[in-house]
Write a protein that holds these residues in place. Structure first.
Motif, PDB file in Angstrom:
ATOM      1  N   ARG A   1     -14.392  36.913 -15.740  1.00 49.56           N
ATOM      2  CA  ARG A   1     -14.202  38.022 -16.661  1.00 49.56           C
ATOM      3  C   ARG A   1     -14.173  39.345 -15.890  1.00 49.56           C
ATOM      4  NH1 ARG A   1     -18.449  36.987 -21.510  1.00 49.56           N
ATOM      5  NH2 ARG A   1     -17.153  38.548 -22.589  1.00 49.56           N
ATOM      6  N   ALA A   2     -13.602  40.370 -16.516  1.00 54.17           N
ATOM      7  CA  ALA A   2     -13.534  41.699 -15.919  1.00 54.17           C
ATOM      8  C   ALA A   2     -13.638  42.736 -17.027  1.00 54.17           C
ATOM      9  CB  ALA A   2     -12.239  41.882 -15.135  1.00 54.17           C
ATOM     10  N   PHE A   3     -14.293  43.874 -16.714  1.00 54.63           N
ATOM     11  CA  PHE A   3     -14.581  44.873 -17.737  1.00 54.63           C
ATOM     12  C   PHE A   3     -14.130  46.255 -17.277  1.00 54.63           C
ATOM     13  CE2 PHE A   3     -17.580  41.393 -18.002  1.00 54.63           C
ATOM     14  CZ  PHE A   3     -17.409  40.991 -19.324  1.00 54.63           C
ATOM     15  N   LEU A   4     -13.682  47.048 -18.235  1.00 58.25           N
ATOM     16  CA  LEU A   4     -13.191  48.397 -17.988  1.00 58.25           C
ATOM     17  C   LEU A   4     -14.130  49.403 -18.627  1.00 58.25           C
ATOM     18  CD1 LEU A   4      -9.602  47.430 -19.024  1.00 58.25           C
ATOM     19  CD2 LEU A   4     -10.182  48.153 -16.700  1.00 58.25           C
ATOM     20  N   LEU A   5     -14.442  50.472 -17.860  1.00 58.54           N
ATOM     21  CA  LEU A   5     -15.314  51.521 -18.357  1.00 58.54           C
ATOM     22  C   LEU A   5     -14.729  52.874 -17.981  1.00 58.54           C
ATOM     23  CD1 LEU A   5     -17.420  49.306 -16.584  1.00 58.54           C
ATOM     24  CD2 LEU A   5     -18.829  50.194 -18.430  1.00 58.54           C
ATOM     25  N   ALA A   6     -15.038  53.892 -18.759  1.00 60.07           N
ATOM     26  CA  ALA A   6     -14.577  55.239 -18.453  1.00 60.07           C
ATOM     27  C   ALA A   6     -15.341  55.771 -17.240  1.00 60.07           C
ATOM     28  CB  ALA A   6     -14.786  56.156 -19.650  1.00 60.07           C
ATOM     29  N   LEU A   7     -14.614  56.299 -16.260  1.00 56.76           N
ATOM     30  CA  LEU A   7     -15.254  56.867 -15.076  1.00 56.76           C
ATOM     31  C   LEU A   7     -16.126  58.067 -15.423  1.00 56.76           C
ATOM     32  CD1 LEU A   7     -12.395  56.722 -12.409  1.00 56.76           C
ATOM     33  CD2 LEU A   7     -14.615  55.578 -12.263  1.00 56.76           C
TER      34      LEU A   7
ATOM     35  N   ARG B   1     -10.486  55.010 -15.091  1.00 54.42           N
ATOM     36  CA  ARG B   1     -11.243  53.822 -15.456  1.00 54.42           C
ATOM     37  C   ARG B   1     -11.905  53.200 -14.232  1.00 54.42           C
ATOM     38  NH1 ARG B   1     -10.509  51.128 -20.191  1.00 54.42           N
ATOM     39  NH2 ARG B   1      -9.817  52.491 -21.873  1.00 54.42           N
ATOM     40  N   LEU B   2     -12.971  52.475 -14.500  1.00 49.28           N
ATOM     41  CA  LEU B   2     -13.670  51.682 -13.500  1.00 49.28           C
ATOM     42  C   LEU B   2     -13.555  50.222 -13.903  1.00 49.28           C
ATOM     43  CD1 LEU B   2     -15.683  51.635 -11.020  1.00 49.28           C
ATOM     44  CD2 LEU B   2     -17.516  51.636 -12.728  1.00 49.28           C
ATOM     45  N   LEU B   3     -13.187  49.364 -12.965  1.00 54.46           N
ATOM     46  CA  LEU B   3     -13.070  47.935 -13.217  1.00 54.46           C
ATOM     47  C   LEU B   3     -14.239  47.213 -12.558  1.00 54.46           C
ATOM     48  CD1 LEU B   3     -11.171  45.547 -14.248  1.00 54.46           C
ATOM     49  CD2 LEU B   3     -10.399  45.429 -11.867  1.00 54.46           C
ATOM     50  N   ALA B   4     -14.962  46.441 -13.352  1.00 53.75           N
ATOM     51  CA  ALA B   4     -16.008  45.565 -12.829  1.00 53.75           C
ATOM     52  C   ALA B   4     -15.514  44.129 -12.962  1.00 53.75           C
ATOM     53  CB  ALA B   4     -17.311  45.763 -13.594  1.00 53.75           C
TER      54      ALA B   4
ATOM     55  N   TYR C   1     -21.141  54.906  -8.368  1.00 56.79           N
ATOM     56  CA  TYR C   1     -21.283  53.795  -9.308  1.00 56.79           C
ATOM     57  C   TYR C   1     -21.921  52.600  -8.601  1.00 56.79           C
ATOM     58  CZ  TYR C   1     -17.847  56.717 -11.651  1.00 56.79           C
ATOM     59  OH  TYR C   1     -17.195  57.785 -12.206  1.00 56.79           O
ATOM     60  N   LEU C   2     -22.923  52.016  -9.245  1.00 56.57           N
ATOM     61  CA  LEU C   2     -23.613  50.844  -8.717  1.00 56.57           C
ATOM     62  C   LEU C   2     -23.431  49.678  -9.681  1.00 56.57           C
ATOM     63  CD1 LEU C   2     -27.033  52.368  -7.516  1.00 56.57           C
ATOM     64  CD2 LEU C   2     -24.822  52.350  -6.343  1.00 56.57           C
TER      65      LEU C   2
END
Length: 336
Positions: free
Chosen positions: A134-140, A124-127, A79-80
């Motif tokens: 702010r912070a965002f969650l995405l499915a790995l 999940r991936l946390l950015a 992940y980048l």
């Protein structure tokens, strides 16, 4: 009984040979690439080459605006993070001689993530984007279902460090502030399960970093008083802290692998587990660190990458290799 003793004696040399082969660092070497990100590029090096002083990457990707990178063993994806998006690359086609870039899956971020970083959870991936709070969650699996983490009640900007803390099947939001270390649901600050513990002693600098130690089921955070860097550990409902590194309270970071070990680095470095090494190289400054599944520690110091064998105590410097650029993030990518 006599036959049992004869079998034991016969197997003795083989058993000794087996035990010898199972000590020390990975034997035979684990095929893997080390991804080094920085200065708008990602370079991929054979881990074994870095241990032997090799300086030629097997691949170089152009990645303008790269902020951070992370690798998931479970999903075999790299992940980048960029200021406006996250990209995920399938690494199943990587070999010891090639790292084809391919076409990534992509998720656009609805906020500027310059200066941000990535944290992996179970699914999940946390950015985290401190500049915009702010912070965002995405499915790995595919970066789908973007959600925004609820940071209500947490300090803005660099006043908080975040991580994903697995508990059962949940990925909870772990947080470290200048006052407390705790966790709570990612979308519901008042929900359960949750726990918060006040820091003791209270730091005057930081927080610097927060990571999940999956092997021990604990959150590890770093901050500093006026005189020392402190490691705060939350395991169960118990919070402990202790001094780490030397007498230089400078920004510091954690590099953890449940197989390879755990290290804190910054002004010098210190192995935390499997066996505490005490402060090492206290007059060197390290900008990026990685503990590999192969039992080696990789530390970026300026344009050089130092490789240490973590099996001896203190760790043994195997090689210092000039890379010709300054990595700011590292990832360990096993290959076929």
């Amino acid at each position: 009984m006599r036959h049992s003793k004869q079998l034991t004696y016969a197997l003795g040399p083989l058993l000794a040979l087996f035990l010898t082969a199972c000590t020390g660092s990975q034997e035979p070497p684990l095929p893997a690439l080390v991804a080094a990100g920085g200065q708008d590029q990602v370079r991929f090096y054979r881990a074994q080459d870095l241990q032997g002083g090799g300086v030629n990457p097997v691949a170089t990707w152009s990645t303008p605006g790269l902020q951070d990178l992370a690798y998931s063993n479970a999903f075999q994806k790299l992940y980048l993070l960029f200021p406006d998006r996250v990209e995920a690359y399938d690494t199943t086609g990587f070999t010891a001689d090639a790292a084809p870039q391919g076409t990534p899956s992509l998720a656009s971020l609805p906020a500027d993530c310059t200066g941000g970083h990535l944290r992996l959870g179970q699914g999940r991936l946390l950015a985290h984007c401190p500049a915009t709070g702010r912070a965002f969650l995405l499915a790995l699996s595919d970066l789908s279902a973007l959600q925004e983490a609820d940071l209500t009640g947490l300090p803005p900007g660099n006043g908080v460090r975040l991580a994903l803390f697995p508990q059962g099947t949940l990925d909870l939001l772990g947080y470290l502030t200048p006052q407390a270390l705790g966790y709570r649901p990612t979308l519901d600050p008042a929900g359960t399960p949750s726990l918060e513990k006040p820091l003791d002693p209270l730091p005057s600098q930081g927080p610097f970093d927060l990571q999940t130690d999956r092997g021990q089921g604990q959150l590890l955070g770093l901050a500093a008083t006026t005189t020392e860097v402190r490691l705060y550990a939350l395991k169960g409902d118990v919070l402990t802290s202790r001094k780490v590194l030397g007498d230089f309270p400078r920004p510091s970071h954690l590099a953890l692998d449940p197989v390879g070990g755990g290290v804190v680095y910054g002004q010098g470095f210190q192995v935390l587990f499997p066996k505490d090494s005490g402060p090492q190289q206290p007059f060197e400054t390290y900008s990026a660190g990685l503990v590999g599944q192969d039992g080696y520690l990789y530390l970026a110091q300026g344009t050089a990458l130092e490789v240490y064998d973590l099996v001896p105590t203190p760790p043994l410097l195997v090689r210092s290799t000039p890379l010709g650029f300054n990595p700011t993030s590292l990832a360990f990518v096993p290959v076929e």
